[in-house]
Design a protein around this motif. Structure first.
Motif, PDB file in Angstrom:
ATOM      1  N   PHE A   5       0.860  -1.183   0.000  1.00 50.18           N
ATOM      2  CA  PHE A   5       0.000   0.000   0.000  1.00 50.18           C
ATOM      3  C   PHE A   5       0.899   1.236   0.000  1.00 50.18           C
ATOM      4  O   PHE A   5       1.649   1.470   0.953  1.00 50.18           O
ATOM      5  CB  PHE A   5      -0.915   0.005   1.229  1.00 50.18           C
ATOM      6  N   TYR A   6       0.808   2.031  -1.057  1.00 47.76           N
ATOM      7  CA  TYR A   6       1.663   3.214  -1.158  1.00 47.76           C
ATOM      8  C   TYR A   6       0.824   4.412  -1.619  1.00 47.76           C
ATOM      9  O   TYR A   6      -0.239   4.278  -2.241  1.00 47.76           O
ATOM     10  CB  TYR A   6       2.821   2.972  -2.123  1.00 47.76           C
ATOM     11  N   ARG A   7       1.351   5.563  -1.275  1.00 43.81           N
ATOM     12  CA  ARG A   7       0.628   6.791  -1.590  1.00 43.81           C
ATOM     13  C   ARG A   7       1.009   7.281  -2.988  1.00 43.81           C
ATOM     14  O   ARG A   7       2.185   7.404  -3.324  1.00 43.81           O
ATOM     15  CB  ARG A   7       0.937   7.866  -0.545  1.00 43.81           C
ATOM     16  N   LYS A  26      10.646   5.034   0.261  1.00 46.61           N
ATOM     17  CA  LYS A  26      10.159   4.565   1.566  1.00 46.61           C
ATOM     18  C   LYS A  26       9.089   5.484   2.142  1.00 46.61           C
ATOM     19  O   LYS A  26       8.137   5.023   2.780  1.00 46.61           O
ATOM     20  CB  LYS A  26      11.323   4.425   2.558  1.00 46.61           C
ATOM     21  N   GLN A  27       9.217   6.777   1.917  1.00 49.84           N
ATOM     22  CA  GLN A  27       8.253   7.711   2.497  1.00 49.84           C
ATOM     23  C   GLN A  27       6.877   7.600   1.854  1.00 49.84           C
ATOM     24  O   GLN A  27       5.895   8.123   2.402  1.00 49.84           O
ATOM     25  CB  GLN A  27       8.760   9.154   2.407  1.00 49.84           C
ATOM     26  N   GLY A 101       8.175   4.299   9.941  1.00 49.77           N
ATOM     27  CA  GLY A 101       6.783   4.657   9.652  1.00 49.77           C
ATOM     28  C   GLY A 101       6.067   3.678   8.740  1.00 49.77           C
ATOM     29  O   GLY A 101       4.897   3.883   8.406  1.00 49.77           O
ATOM     30  N   ILE A 102       6.750   2.610   8.314  1.00 43.30           N
ATOM     31  CA  ILE A 102       6.143   1.575   7.462  1.00 43.30           C
ATOM     32  C   ILE A 102       5.809   0.373   8.333  1.00 43.30           C
ATOM     33  O   ILE A 102       6.655  -0.100   9.095  1.00 43.30           O
ATOM     34  CB  ILE A 102       7.102   1.130   6.336  1.00 43.30           C
ATOM     35  N   TYR A 128      -5.047   7.915   6.959  1.00 42.08           N
ATOM     36  CA  TYR A 128      -3.933   7.008   7.233  1.00 42.08           C
ATOM     37  C   TYR A 128      -2.620   7.605   6.725  1.00 42.08           C
ATOM     38  O   TYR A 128      -2.149   7.297   5.643  1.00 42.08           O
ATOM     39  CB  TYR A 128      -4.200   5.645   6.580  1.00 42.08           C
ATOM     40  N   PRO A 129      -2.017   8.446   7.556  1.00 44.88           N
ATOM     41  CA  PRO A 129      -0.784   9.108   7.126  1.00 44.88           C
ATOM     42  C   PRO A 129       0.461   8.221   7.193  1.00 44.88           C
ATOM     43  O   PRO A 129       1.442   8.470   6.498  1.00 44.88           O
ATOM     44  CB  PRO A 129      -0.659  10.283   8.095  1.00 44.88           C
ATOM     45  N   ASP A 130       0.445   7.183   8.071  1.00 43.76           N
ATOM     46  CA  ASP A 130       1.639   6.344   8.223  1.00 43.76           C
ATOM     47  C   ASP A 130       1.249   4.956   8.741  1.00 43.76           C
ATOM     48  O   ASP A 130       0.071   4.669   8.988  1.00 43.76           O
ATOM     49  CB  ASP A 130       2.650   7.003   9.175  1.00 43.76           C
TER      50      ASP A 130
END
Length: 317
Positions: A5-7, A26-27, A101-102, A128-130
């Motif tokens: 799941f990635y932004r 990663k962020q 944060g992952i 869901y920021p992190d």
């Protein structure tokens, strides 16, 4: 199987290929969910995160006192998730790794709480920021499902209580059903206490999110867990009471049967004695008269009637 799941802008998108790790920052990644992962998927995840993932065997062998640990790279947590399996409960280990944060989850079977959350993440990405937020949501959903299981056990206990009051099918099989329900209640309590210790350790961790709202949510989950433990303890006490009641009823039924047999033996004993006496191959009083047998039957019937009336008056029947 791997779900990443990635932004992507304002949306949260899912990738199901470990080869795409090379294209991600990663962020941008929030959650890596591994379900019965292959060797390639595990190695790709470990390489991307820079941490080592536990195998199922390692997760199952970890003692309850060592289910939480942390180092300079990540937080490691292990807990069991309950899954109904017919009349029994199965406990499946789930490993959590939180790094930068992952959140990474490793499990062997599909879990309803995860499926619900994954749909919610895509529907409401702004919430869901992190990975910390996702972990708290997983725990919250899991505790809700555990509460549902406790409610189901409570309903079964109520049904068993009604059957006892109505004296339906009170037998050895019924007693075994109560015993199985006790086992399920113990599994649920053990599962809930396990999560209580895990969340308490996370709240003490300096690596966990400093977000005040998240920590308040974790505290609320702990309060819910405490309520569930009290409810489970009460349910277990009810089951012990039902078990004692069923054992008492079964003993009373067995005593009643033995009482009937004893009474029949006592009732027929005098008549049997007279019949045996006159059945001997010797000369006895009045034996020469043809109507003697009628008198003997009358005496036997009278003795039986007298014994019956005596027992009745003494309320021994």
């Amino acid at each position: 199987m791997v779900r990443i799941f990635y932004r992507n802008g304002a949306e949260i998108v899912i990738s199901q290929s470990e080869t795409e790790f090379a294209t991600f920052r990663k962020q941008d990644i929030l959650w890596i969910d591994l379900v019965a992962p292959s060797g390639d998927e595990k190695r790709a995840t470990e390489s991307f995160l820079g941490v080592e993932l536990q195998t199922r065997a390692q997760a199952e062998e970890i003692e309850s006192s060592s289910r939480f640990s942390e180092d300079d790279r990540a937080i490691y947590a292990n807990t069991n998730f309950l899954s109904p399996a017919g009349d029994e409960m199965s406990m499946d280990p789930v490993s959590f790794i939180i790094s930068e944060g992952i959140i990474t989850t490793v499990r062997e079977i599909p879990l309803r709480s995860f499926d619900i959350l994954q749909r919610k993440i895509q529907a409401l990405p702004e919430q869901y920021p992190d990975g910390f937020t996702i972990f708290v949501e997983i725990m919250d959903k899991r505790v809700d499902l555990d509460a549902d299981i406790v409610e189901l056990i409570s309903k079964d206990v109520s049904q068993f209580s009604k059957r006892i009051n109505q004296k339906e099918d009170i037998n050895e099989e019924f007693l075994l059903d109560i015993n199985q329900l006790q086992e399920n209640a113990m599994f649920v309590r053990e599962n809930i206490v396990d999560k209580q210790r895990l969340i308490s350790n996370l709240l003490k961790s300096k690596k966990f999110s400093k977000d005040t709202e998240l920590r308040e949510d974790m505290s609320i989950i702990l309060q819910d867990i405490a309520s569930l433990i009290n409810h489970t303890n009460f349910t277990f006490e009810r089951l012990e009471y039902l078990q004692d009641t069923v054992v008492g009823i079964i003993n009373l039924d067995q005593n009643r049967i033995m009482k009937i047999f004893t009474f029949i033996n006592l009732l027929l004993m005098p008549a049997t004695l007279i019949a045996s006496f006159y059945g001997m191959n010797v000369k006895l009083p009045f034996a020469e008269f043809s109507f003697t047998w009628i008198g003997i039957i009358g005496i036997m019937a009278s003795i039986v009637a007298v014994v019956f009336i005596a027992f009745k008056k003494r309320r021994m029947l």
